[in-house]
Design an enzyme around this catalytic site. Structure first.
Site, PDB file in Angstrom:
ATOM      1  CB  CYS A 154       1.429   8.107   8.870  1.00  0.00           C
ATOM      2  SG  CYS A 154      -0.298   7.262   8.870  1.00  0.00           S
TER       3      CYS A 154
ATOM      4  NE  ARG B 214      -0.216   0.057   4.772  1.00  0.00           N
ATOM      5  CZ  ARG B 214       0.536   1.356   5.471  1.00  0.00           C
ATOM      6  NH1 ARG B 214       0.842   2.482   4.698  1.00  0.00           N
ATOM      7  NH2 ARG B 214       1.246   1.079   6.583  1.00  0.00           N
TER       8      ARG B 214
END
Length: 246
Positions: free
Chosen positions: A175, A77
């Site tokens: 993240c 991803r």
């Protein structure tokens, strides 16, 4: 939300799973994407994962500070490192973006706005950020996004924190952002049961994507996996490969 024996191109099949391991989902949604055709309906897979850290294609191992006993896997991803675990709803989106008329930026915006709409319906004011995909409540991240586009279609998707233990997030830079605070629906004063919450979220996401949600049965790959678990076989025997562990 309805269950129908037939679909139109703008229907989305919504499949509600219990807790499912990451590897099985990853390879199944990649396989679906590789073999879908222009007539195939889009699908949402709504589920939980056991505890796991995943590194996206831009992921840097140094953002995993102290994984401890929680597995870490490399994923295909987009994005950096994230955490999945009990108390978090994951929605994987297998979408034909050419049919939807969306580019990558429009897709991310539609997903984020669907989450923001859902939170607004619960009385929670949330925003997105230009510099960091996801949805935030007063600076704390409540939902994460990570997608892969291949052959004009997407897989992977989003994760929203319901009532999860947030302590594993302190073991990573979420993240890739140092000291990024995280939050949950429960911390924001919302205590919905999982099924109701997921149905409402799906409704808002589908609306933003221009799709009609249709509840569907669990797929064959999941049922085969469950049979293998029940009979003592290898639950990953139907998979082509396992993700690379760090």
């Amino acid at each position: 939300m309805h269950s129908w024996p037939y679909t139109s191109p703008m229907d989305a099949l919504i499949r509600y799973f219990p807790q499912v391991d990451y590897s099985s989902c990853w390879h199944a949604m990649r396989d679906l994407t590789d073999h879908r055709d222009a007539q195939q309906s889009d699908e949402f897979w709504v589920l939980e994962h056991p505890p796991i850290f995943t590194l996206g294609q831009a992921g840097k191992p140094e953002h995993v500070l102290n994984a401890g006993e929680i597995p870490v896997v490399n994923s295909d991803r987009g994005g950096q490192v994230t955490y999945h675990g009990p108390g978090q709803t994951v929605v994987y989106l297998m979408l034909d973006i050419k049919r939807l008329g969306l580019g990558s930026r429009g897709l991310v915006s539609a997903i984020e706005q669907g989450i923001i709409d859902f939170l607004a319906s619960l009385g929670i004011t949330a925003v997105n950020r230009d510099d960091a995909p996801g949805v935030y409540v007063q600076g704390a991240k409540i939902a994460s996004l990570g997608l892969r586009i291949r052959r004009g279609a997407t897989y992977h998707g989003l994760a929203i924190n319901r009532d999860m233990d947030l302590s594993p997030w302190h073991r990573i830079n979420p993240c890739g952002h140092v000291d990024q605070p995280m939050t949950t629906l429960k911390a924001q004063g919302v205590d919905l049961d999982r099924h109701s919450m997921e149905q409402q979220l799906v409704s808002f996401l589908a609306k933003r994507l221009g799709l009609t949600p249709r509840t569907a049965a669990l797929p064959d790959w999941y049922n085969t996996r469950q049979e293998n678990v029940t009979t003592g076989g290898d639950p990953g025997s139907a998979l082509t490969q396992q993700p690379e562990r760090l």
